[in-house]
Structures are given as structure tokens and as C-alpha cells.
Design an enzyme around this catalytic site. Structure first.
Site, mmCIF file in Angstrom:
data_model
loop_
_atom_site.group_PDB
_atom_site.id
_atom_site.type_symbol
_atom_site.label_atom_id
_atom_site.label_comp_id
_atom_site.label_asym_id
_atom_site.label_seq_id
_atom_site.Cartn_x
_atom_site.Cartn_y
_atom_site.Cartn_z
ATOM 1 N N LYS A 173 -17.069 3.502 8.696
ATOM 2 C CA LYS A 173 -15.993 2.598 9.115
ATOM 3 C C LYS A 173 -15.902 2.523 10.633
ATOM 4 C CE LYS A 173 -12.656 2.242 6.099
ATOM 5 N NZ LYS A 173 -11.515 2.614 5.273
ATOM 6 N N PHE B 70 -7.562 4.220 12.004
ATOM 7 C CA PHE B 70 -7.256 5.264 11.029
ATOM 8 C C PHE B 70 -7.956 4.919 9.725
ATOM 9 C CE2 PHE B 70 -4.099 8.641 11.716
ATOM 10 C CZ PHE B 70 -3.853 8.448 13.067
ATOM 11 N N ASP C 138 -5.175 -5.372 1.967
ATOM 12 C CA ASP C 138 -6.424 -6.107 2.186
ATOM 13 C C ASP C 138 -6.335 -7.552 1.694
ATOM 14 O OD1 ASP C 138 -7.807 -4.123 3.490
ATOM 15 O OD2 ASP C 138 -8.393 -3.135 1.622
ATOM 16 N N ASN D 63 0.846 -1.191 0.000
ATOM 17 C CA ASN D 63 0.000 0.000 0.000
ATOM 18 C C ASN D 63 0.873 1.229 0.000
ATOM 19 O OD1 ASN D 63 -2.575 -1.056 0.056
ATOM 20 N ND2 ASN D 63 -2.694 -1.100 2.285
ATOM 21 N N PRO E 161 -6.407 -11.061 7.244
ATOM 22 C CA PRO E 161 -7.179 -10.828 8.472
ATOM 23 C C PRO E 161 -7.237 -9.337 8.776
ATOM 24 C CG PRO E 161 -4.980 -11.670 8.971
ATOM 25 C CD PRO E 161 -5.128 -11.734 7.489
ATOM 26 N N ILE F 34 -6.668 -6.854 11.348
ATOM 27 C CA ILE F 34 -5.942 -6.853 12.627
ATOM 28 C C ILE F 34 -6.707 -6.060 13.693
ATOM 29 C CG2 ILE F 34 -3.773 -6.174 13.745
ATOM 30 C CD1 ILE F 34 -2.462 -6.501 10.899
#
Ligand code: CTP
Length: 400
Positions: free
Chosen positions: A337, A323, A279, A210, A305, A307
Site C-alpha cells: 500500500k 494509515f 471505499d 466503516n 475518490p 482522498i
């Protein structure tokens, strides 16, 4: 440090090769709006000319006790009046010994003794001098006397040896000085932070990652340390130097990061997930480099997963903060979110600021959205930590 208060700092420089780094420190302090008065020992002037510091700070540099440029002839008292701190960088082994004994035979040692403000020292010397029991005794004494000791760092030394003794780099030292003045809102708290990207291997040399510099996560670690917390930083691959006082655990893939979090989360009061976790990971990565041919290459990806969700769903979870970096509709997506991840607090920004030292950040909690003014990441990290401390203090006790 509040930008509205101009802090007056007496920057003391003693004789060591690291004196050249003090020029950069003086420049950074000036850039941060500090009012810097440089005082050098005689030996320091053998390494760097006082004129260098005069040019950087816009003020004459003082070296002697008997300088008639101060009207009342009492430079040793005059300079520390109203000063926020005396910072000695580099502090030689000899100077530390002098301080530990309370000696006052030159301007710098005399003003250290006569001061009524905090004293901070950044030792710099050959590693054997640092390891010498006499130096260790002196440093222990200084710590008992309330002197803040920053470093030394480890690494290659001017003498060609490797080990502890290098002066902490100027940027880190400035952060240490600023951190000293921060309120200790998280004193005694254990904080676990994930930062940086994760890297999911495709083959021996390629992978999926990322866009994340890690700067925000490292700034949050720094701010938590400055607030008095004990900090563990679990970091994906970045080019950043971690704050020296944080415990650093390195991770590459999301699975590594999850394993590290699971190992450490039991001890944690506050968990802050800043990492940009990939992801998906590649099913069956190749151990060898995949050779190019004319065919279409298909990668099979499986979800990683989550986290943060794992931590939130523990039977006895720490206070969790997330975040979210969004490319559009920040307020809408961040709130969604936060609810989906069951978080009391989420910090959100638009992706434009990823590589920058500055960002725009908004904090989302049960009371709504709190946009922070655009500014350096460290400033936002400090606001975030203050907000966490407020919410953490208000959380219901276990069982309520
Ligand atoms: N996070 C995590 N593990 C993951 C994905 C995300 O711990 N596998 C954490 C991040 O560290 C961050 C928060 O979850 O604190 C939100 O990350 P983000 O990637 O924005 O959320 P996702 O749930 O992956 O949503 P999106 O569909 O926007 O990617």
C-alpha cells in the site's frame, strides 16, 4: 510523558464547584504514574473535603501556611522543590487575580510565587466573570508571564448559564499537562489530519460506514498539537471530543471529506490520512426511508475518490502519511500500500484494536518496518509524530 520518569506535580485546588472534577484529575494523574501533592485553599475545602484527595493520592493535603507537619516550616518552598509543575485546577477568578498581581497570602499563592517550575492553570468560573475585562487583563498578564492557561471550555454551567467558563474536563486537562512536556518538534508547521469513518447514505436513516472510532486520528491530532503544530482535524462522525486547540471541520461522506481537504490542503506542510474512508458510495440514495418488502434489495455502489491519493498527486504536495488497518498479513499489505500510494511513511495495524484505547502499530518507511511496542494510542501517536518530524526534517528541498 515518558513512563520511566515519575513526575512530581503539585495540584492546587481553589474554591469553585469544579473542585469536584479535580478529584478525578488527581485520580487520573496517579493512574498515569505521577506523584501528586495536593494543596487546597480554604474556600476549596468548602466544596470538597481534603480527605477525598488524601485518599486518592495517598498523601496528606495541605491548606495553610503555618502547618507544622513540614519540619522546616517552609511548605511553600518544600513542595515545589523538584516538582515538574504546579497545576491549579480549578483556578477561580480571584486566584487568577492574585497570581497576576504576585500576591502571596495563603499557601497555594505563596508556593506559586516561590516555585521554580512551570505553572499551569485551568480557569473555572461563571461566564460573566470570565468575560469581565478584569479577568481578561489578569489572564493576558499571566500568559505574558509564561503561565500555561488551559481552557476554560464552553457549555452548561453550574449556575444554569451557558458559555465559556467551565473547567476543561479532567481527561483533556491531563492530556494538556502531559502535552506541555512534549518536545516541540513540529513548531510552526501546519498539519491537516483526516479521522474517523465516513458515512455514505442509503436513505434518510441508513448508510454504509466503516468500523472506526476515530480514536487514533484524534490522538494524532493531540500529539501534533503537543509537538507545537497548528492542527486542522477533518473528522467523520465520531462520539469523541476533539482537542480544544485543533480547528475541527466535520464531514459525513467521503465526498464531504475530499471537499474539505481540497479547501484546506494548500496551506498544509504535513497531511496525515487516518480516516477510514468508505471505499464505495451508494448511487441514487433515497431521500425517504426505504420501506421493507419481500423483495431482494439491490444497492448500486460506485467507488469513492481516494482522498490521500488526490493529495499525494497534487503538483506541490505536502509531506503525506497514510494509515492502513489490515485484517491479515500486515507487513506485506502495508508495504504494498505504501508503494502503491507513493508515501514516504505509512502506519499500519491489525484491525483488532479499532475500538480500544490501546493498539499495536508499525511504521513503514524507506528504511523498513519499525514496530512500536503495544501501548496507548496517544503514545503511538507521539511516536508517529516524532518519526514524521525526523523524516520531514530530512526531506529534499523543493526542486531537488
Ligand atoms: N484513504 C483515503 N481515501 C480513500 C481510501 C483511503 O484517503 N478513499 C486513505 C486512508 O485515510 C489511509 C490510506 O488511504 O490513510 C489507506 O486506507 P485503506 O482503506 O487501508 O486503503 P485502500 O486504498 O482503500 O485499500 P483497501 O483495498 O485495503 O481498502
Amino acid at each position: 510523558m515518558s513512563d520511566t520518569v515519575k513526575k512530581r506535580i503539585v495540584l492546587g485546588i481553589t474554591g469553585g464547584i469544579a473542585a469536584y472534577k479535580a478529584a478525578e484529575l488527581a485520580r487520573l494523574m496517579m493512574k498515569r504514574g505521577m506523584d501528586v501533592q495536593v494543596v487546597m485553599t480554604d474556600s476549596a475545602t468548602r466544596f470538597v473535603a481534603p480527605l477525598t484527595f488524601q485518599a486518592l493520592t495517598g498523601k496528606p493535603v495541605f491548606t495553610g501556611l503555618w502547618d507544622d507537619r513540614i519540619d522546616n516550616g517552609m511548605a511553600h518552598v518544600e513542595f515545589t522543590r523538584g516538582a515538574a509543575a504546579v497545576v491549579v485546577a480549578p483556578a477561580s477568578a480571584d486566584f487568577l487575580a492574585k497570581l497576576a498581581q504576585g500576591r502571596a497570602d495563603d499557601l497555594l499563592s505563596t508556593l506559586c510565587l516561590a516555585r521554580d517550575c512551570p505553572l499551569m492553570v485551568a480557569p473555572a468560573m461563571n461566564r460573566q466573570m470570565w468575560d469581565n475585562p478584569a479577568t481578561k487583563r489578569n489572564v493576558a498578564q499571566l500568559k505574558r508571564d509564561g503561565v500555561a492557561v488551559f481552557g476554560p471550555a464552553s457549555g452548561e454551567q453550574a449556575c444554569g448559564e451557558e458559555g465559556f467558563g467551565r473547567m476543561v474536563e479532567p481527561e483533556e486537562l491531563l492530556a494538556d499537562v502531559e502535552g506541555y512536556f512534549q518536545p516541540k518538534l513540529l513548531a510552526g508547521r501546519k498539519v491537516l489530519i483526516t479521522a474517523g469513518p465516513t458515512f455514505e447514505a442509503i436513505d434518510a436513516v441508513r448508510g454504509i460506514t466503516n468500523r472506526s472510532s476515530g480514536k487514533m486520528g484524534y490522538a494524532v491530532a493531540r500529539a501534533a498539537l503537543d509537538a507545537g503544530a497548528e492542527v486542522t482535524l477533518i473528522s467523520g462522525p465520531t462520539c469523541l471530543a476533539p482537542p480544544a486547540a485543533a480547528k475541527l471541520v466535520k464531514a459525513v461522506s467521503a465526498q464531504d471529506m475530499l471537499t474539505a481537504v481540497n479547501d484546506l490542503v494548500g496551506e498544509t506542510d504535513i497531511f496525515i490520512g487516518v480516516a477510514a474512508v468508505a471505499d464505495y458510495y451508494v448511487l441514487n440514495p433515497s431521500e425517504q426511508k426505504i420501506k421493507k418488502d419481500a423483495h431482494i434489495l439491490t444497492l448500486e455502489l460506485a467507488p469513492n475518490p481516494d482522498i490521500l491519493a488526490n493529495v499525494v498527486n497534487l503538483p506541490n504536495p505536502p509531506f503525506c502519511v497514510g494509515f492502513a488497518a489490515e485484517s491479515e498479513s500486515l507487513f506485506e499489505f502495508a508495504e504494498i500500500k505504501r508503494h502503491r500510494k507513493k508515501l514516504p511513511l505509512l502506519a499500519g495495524n491489525l484491525v483488532e484494536a479499532i475500538d480500544s484505547d490501546e493498539s499495536e502499530l508499525t511504521l513503514f518507511d524507506d528504511e523498513g518496518a519499525h514496530p512500536l511496542p503495544r501501548g496507548p494510542k496517544i503514545q503511538h501517536a507521539r511516536s508517529l509524530i516524532a518519526h514524521i518530524a525526523k523524516l520531514y526534517g530530512r526531506r529534499p528541498a523543493a526542486g531537488e
